[in-house]
Design a protein around this motif. Structure first.
Motif, PDB file in Angstrom:
ATOM      1  N   ILE A  40       0.861  -1.206   0.000  1.00  0.00           N
ATOM      2  CA  ILE A  40       0.000   0.000   0.000  1.00  0.00           C
ATOM      3  C   ILE A  40       0.887   1.243   0.000  1.00  0.00           C
ATOM      4  CG2 ILE A  40      -1.883   1.244   1.173  1.00  0.00           C
ATOM      5  CD1 ILE A  40      -2.626  -1.381   2.559  1.00  0.00           C
ATOM      6  N   ALA A  41       1.977   1.180   0.755  1.00  0.00           N
ATOM      7  CA  ALA A  41       2.829   2.369   0.914  1.00  0.00           C
ATOM      8  C   ALA A  41       3.916   2.457  -0.152  1.00  0.00           C
ATOM      9  CB  ALA A  41       3.474   2.336   2.295  1.00  0.00           C
ATOM     10  N   ALA A  42       3.972   1.490  -1.071  1.00  0.00           N
ATOM     11  CA  ALA A  42       5.131   1.370  -1.970  1.00  0.00           C
ATOM     12  C   ALA A  42       5.582   2.687  -2.603  1.00  0.00           C
ATOM     13  CB  ALA A  42       4.831   0.338  -3.060  1.00  0.00           C
ATOM     14  N   GLU A  43       4.622   3.495  -3.060  1.00  0.00           N
ATOM     15  CA  GLU A  43       5.001   4.726  -3.769  1.00  0.00           C
ATOM     16  C   GLU A  43       5.252   5.901  -2.834  1.00  0.00           C
ATOM     17  OE1 GLU A  43       2.762   6.352  -7.179  1.00  0.00           O
ATOM     18  OE2 GLU A  43       1.809   4.388  -7.062  1.00  0.00           O
ATOM     19  N   GLY A  78      -0.977   6.463   8.901  1.00  0.00           N
ATOM     20  CA  GLY A  78      -0.191   5.280   9.271  1.00  0.00           C
ATOM     21  C   GLY A  78      -1.029   4.009   9.246  1.00  0.00           C
ATOM     22  N   LYS A  79      -2.217   4.080   9.843  1.00  0.00           N
ATOM     23  CA  LYS A  79      -3.084   2.887   9.926  1.00  0.00           C
ATOM     24  C   LYS A  79      -3.600   2.477   8.547  1.00  0.00           C
ATOM     25  CE  LYS A  79      -3.983   2.885  14.581  1.00  0.00           C
ATOM     26  NZ  LYS A  79      -3.762   1.831  15.531  1.00  0.00           N
ATOM     27  N   MET A  80      -3.722   3.474   7.660  1.00  0.00           N
ATOM     28  CA  MET A  80      -4.170   3.133   6.300  1.00  0.00           C
ATOM     29  C   MET A  80      -3.043   2.416   5.559  1.00  0.00           C
ATOM     30  SD  MET A  80      -6.149   6.685   5.425  1.00  0.00           S
ATOM     31  CE  MET A  80      -6.761   6.288   3.794  1.00  0.00           C
ATOM     32  N   LEU A  81      -1.841   2.955   5.677  1.00  0.00           N
ATOM     33  CA  LEU A  81      -0.727   2.378   4.920  1.00  0.00           C
ATOM     34  C   LEU A  81      -0.329   1.004   5.441  1.00  0.00           C
ATOM     35  CD1 LEU A  81       1.531   5.488   4.146  1.00  0.00           C
ATOM     36  CD2 LEU A  81      -0.380   4.539   2.871  1.00  0.00           C
ATOM     37  N   THR A  82      -0.650   0.728   6.698  1.00  0.00           N
ATOM     38  CA  THR A  82      -0.328  -0.606   7.225  1.00  0.00           C
ATOM     39  C   THR A  82      -1.507  -1.573   7.068  1.00  0.00           C
ATOM     40  OG1 THR A  82      -0.915   0.229   9.389  1.00  0.00           O
ATOM     41  CG2 THR A  82       1.443   0.104   8.887  1.00  0.00           C
ATOM     42  N   GLY A  83      -2.543  -1.122   6.383  1.00  0.00           N
ATOM     43  CA  GLY A  83      -3.638  -2.029   6.051  1.00  0.00           C
ATOM     44  C   GLY A  83      -4.627  -2.275   7.188  1.00  0.00           C
ATOM     45  N   GLN A  84      -4.527  -1.476   8.250  1.00  0.00           N
ATOM     46  CA  GLN A  84      -5.521  -1.673   9.317  1.00  0.00           C
ATOM     47  C   GLN A  84      -6.832  -0.973   8.965  1.00  0.00           C
ATOM     48  OE1 GLN A  84      -2.020  -0.559  11.582  1.00  0.00           O
ATOM     49  NE2 GLN A  84      -3.115  -1.306  13.378  1.00  0.00           N
ATOM     50  N   TRP A  85      -6.719   0.167   8.249  1.00  0.00           N
ATOM     51  CA  TRP A  85      -7.894   0.937   7.873  1.00  0.00           C
ATOM     52  C   TRP A  85      -7.982   1.069   6.355  1.00  0.00           C
ATOM     53  CZ3 TRP A  85      -7.402   5.633  11.793  1.00  0.00           C
ATOM     54  CH2 TRP A  85      -7.511   5.128  13.107  1.00  0.00           C
ATOM     55  N   GLN A  86      -9.215   1.115   5.877  1.00  0.00           N
ATOM     56  CA  GLN A  86      -9.491   1.220   4.436  1.00  0.00           C
ATOM     57  C   GLN A  86      -9.752   2.688   4.064  1.00  0.00           C
ATOM     58  OE1 GLN A  86     -10.009  -1.341   1.889  1.00  0.00           O
ATOM     59  NE2 GLN A  86     -10.174   0.487   0.618  1.00  0.00           N
TER      60      GLN A  86
END
Ligand SMILES: Cc1cc2nc3c(=O)[nH]c(=O)nc-3n(C[C@H](O)[C@H](O)[C@H](O)COP(=O)(O)OP(=O)(O)OC[C@H]3O[C@@H](n4cnc5c(N)ncnc54)[C@H](O)[C@@H]3O)c2cc1C
Length: 600
Positions: free
Chosen positions: A91-94, A151-159
């Motif tokens: 998710i955070a790749a870019e 942070g929570k979005m990029l770690t996949g906890q939140w959409q």
């Protein structure tokens, strides 16, 4: 059947040989990457696509999300997938390293998405939405919001989601009725309804962060009064705990395809307690949302080309396996039947599919390159790449979307009756592909955007830059003996595009109501010329590859490329003649028809 849905060899070709991704590594921002890391990224993505995404493609179609007790329950693999994407950095790749990302070039990220989308479009959409929403937050939201939510979005906890459409305002965003009332220094109270919101609710994550377009009470009418708000399903208390934010899932729509990802009807503020946090400045929301929309439009083009790629490989395999009839010049009925790939029409269908898939992919990665250059180029060049990207976005969205359906349909045709039945995935690909000309702006909206705005913007500066890019390819192609006739054909096509464009600019002054009447045809014409440009670029690189002592497999690959390029120039490019003829007629044929004349 085999589980091939995309070609890594082709992705490497387009990324490295056609669009020179390796040049980007010269810039300090991308310096941590090299050719080897790109191969590794593609291979890893392909393995995930094969092992996790593709195996649930059909199962997710047959078991779509369920709306139960006010919640949307999705396939269990979605949770596993989002978690993996968070943990492994997809998710955070870019994103920048500062924000926990890897500063991967956008071109490479689009190639990765192409692999994911080709394996399973629905499941990949969750990831794309979160990354896109996260990017808007990182660029435009106040630091405290970035800290709390990103942070929570990029770690996949939140959409993440993009919440724009309302029952009375789809294409016409100027007419949204969701409104925001200032409550205190920190937040506004949001009230309204949004429909068709992709991944608008799901039990795969702990929280959903909606980017909501709304009008602050008293705002100017139209798009100039639209603001952007971050509206979480659960807001974060100062202690870090989550509490309900009065966002209700009022329902879920049942779709013909793309069924693994839910689209929700959301209601904001039924209890008068839905807090929205303003992103950026008041009334400038649409300009921020455009960052997400443009990214999503490129994503739609990528998804459309990717589904068409999956359908191509399935139909190729079937065409080699299925035997019917004998060769056209063979009359002896005692001879064994031949595989249908021996028939000219089957080969035409395969070449057509491939010319659409590889031509679209090349255009998408071309746009990705402009995004990367816009990020790292010297300040005075950023505008140059930004303009090219703006001009090409409606084409990179619409050509793959419209032609992707045709391409999948051609693949389905190769299967005969079996293509129409659910024993094979072709009917699902056909249904899945149908969304693309609709979401992220319908084709009609993109036609008007291209002709009414993009071609004319800044005294046609973007159009001029585009013509220069195409002319440069023509010049390079003309120097390669085998490609000279194709470079000439592209030269003629560009001249025709210019002629039609200047005719339409005259019409715009004389008769504004006629000017945009056939803008979708103009989008078609511009699209075909643009894909021809991309094919010439691929032809130039394939010719170079052949000269450079290619291995046997590479020689086959480059020859296949050149053959497909020729197919595009002989079969697809001439279609612009009919389009150009109609576009230069400019009359009241459609707009002049009395509505009652449609009846009976
Ligand atoms: C599966 C799916 C996922 C979606 N995901 C999201 C999402 O995540 N977030 C979100 O906000 N929205 C989402 N949408 C909504 C989508 O963007 C809209 O459906 C789309 O923009 C069209 O709006 P509409 O459905 O209201 O159609 P309308 O705007 O009513 O259009 C109907 C027809 O009229 C045509 N038309 C409209 N205006 C004009 C005009 N001025 N000139 C010429 N023709 C015109 C259109 O091209 C179309 O053919 C999604 C929709 C679907 C089906």
């Amino acid at each position: 059947m085999e589980d091939k849905f995309a070609s890594i060899r082709n992705l490497r070709f387009v990324l490295k040989e056609v669009h020179g991704v390796e040049d980007l590594f010269e810039y300090p921002y991308f310096a941590d990457h090299d050719s080897g890391t790109i191969d590794l990224v593609l291979q890893t993505a392909s393995n995930i696509a094969k092992d996790l995404l593709y195996p649930v493609l059909r199962e997710m179609d047959k078991n779509p999300p369920e709306f139960k007790d006010g919640n949307i329950l999705v396939h269990p693999t979605v949770k596993q997938w989002i978690k993996l994407c968070g943990e492994d950095g997809w998710i955070a790749a870019e994103f920048s390293q500062e924000l926990g990302g890897q500063q991967l070039p956008n071109m490479v990220s689009l190639a990765v998405f192409f692999l994911f989308f080709a394996a399973n479009y629905s499941i990949s959409a969750y990831l794309q939405l979160t990354a896109g929403a996260g990017r808007v937050i990182s660029k435009f939201a106040a630091p405290y919001l970035v800290e709390k939510y990103l942070g929570k979005m990029l770690t996949g906890q939140w959409q993440g989601t993009m919440a724009m459409t309302e029952p009375q305002a789809g294409s016409s965003l100027a007419d949204i009725a969701t409104y925001a009332t200032p409550a205190d220094d920190e937040y506004y109270l949001i009230s309204g309804q949004k429909i068709f919101i992709s991944s608008g609710d799901s039990d795969a994550v702990e929280n959903i962060v909606h980017l909501v377009l709304a009008k602050i009470k008293g705002a100017p009418p139209g798009v100039k009064g639209i603001s952007l708000f971050l509206v979480p399903k659960y807001r974060v208390r100062s202690t870090g705990e989550l509490e309900s934010n009065d966002v209700t899932t009022a329902g879920m729509f049942h779709k013909m395809g793309y069924r693994g990802c839910p689209i929700a009807h959301l209601s904001f503020g039924d209890q008068g307690d839905c807090r929205g946090y303003l992103i950026g400045e008041e009334h400038k929301g649409l300009s921020y949302m455009f960052h997400l929309m443009n990214e999503a439009r490129l994503g739609v083009g990528t998804g459309a080309a990717a589904i068409a790629s999956a359908a191509y490989y399935k139909s190729l395999e079937f065409a080699k396996m299925r035997t019917q009839g004998r060769k056209a010049n063979e009359k002896d009925p005692t001879l064994p039947m031949v595989p249908i790939i021996e028939h000219a029409e089957t080969r035409r269908l395969l070449l057509s599919q491939r010319s659409i898939v590889d031509g679209s992919l090349s255009l998408i990665l071309q746009c990705g390159r402009y995004i990367d250059l816009q990020q790292v180029a010297p300040e005075e060049m950023k505008d140059h790449y930004g303009l090219l990207l703006d001009l090409l976005t409606p084409i990179a969205k619409s050509y793959p979307s419209e032609m992707g359906i045709q391409s999948v349909s051609q693949g389905l045709q190769i299967f005969g009756g079996s293509g129409y039945c659910d024993e094979y995935p072709m009917e699902q690909y056909y249904r899945d592909a149908r969304i693309h000309p609709i979401h992220e702006g319908t084709t009609a909206i993109h036609g008007m955007d291209l002709l009414g705005r993009k071609v004319r913007m800044r005294d046609s500066k973007a159009f001029e830059l585009y013509l220069n890019e195409v002319r440069f390819a023509i010049e390079t192609g003309s120097a390669v003996a085998d490609l000279k006739p194709y470079a000439e054909k592209l030269g003629q096509a560009v001249e025709l595009l210019q002629k039609v464009t200047s005719h339409l600019m005259t019409v715009s002054k004389e008769s504004p109501s006629v000017f945009l009447a056939d803008s979708v045809l103009y989008l078609d014409l511009f699209g075909v010329v643009t894909i021809a440009w991309q094919w010439l670029l691929q032809g130039i690189s394939a010719s170079k590859g052949l000269v450079n002592q290619a291995s046997e497999t590479d020689t086959r690959f480059y020859r296949g490329k050149l053959r497909t390029m020729k197919y595009f120039f002989h079969y697809e490019l001439p279609k612009i003649l009919g389009l150009a003829q109609r576009l230069q007629e400019s009359d009241l044929l459609t707009v002049g028809m009395v509505i009652e004349e449609f009846d009976d």
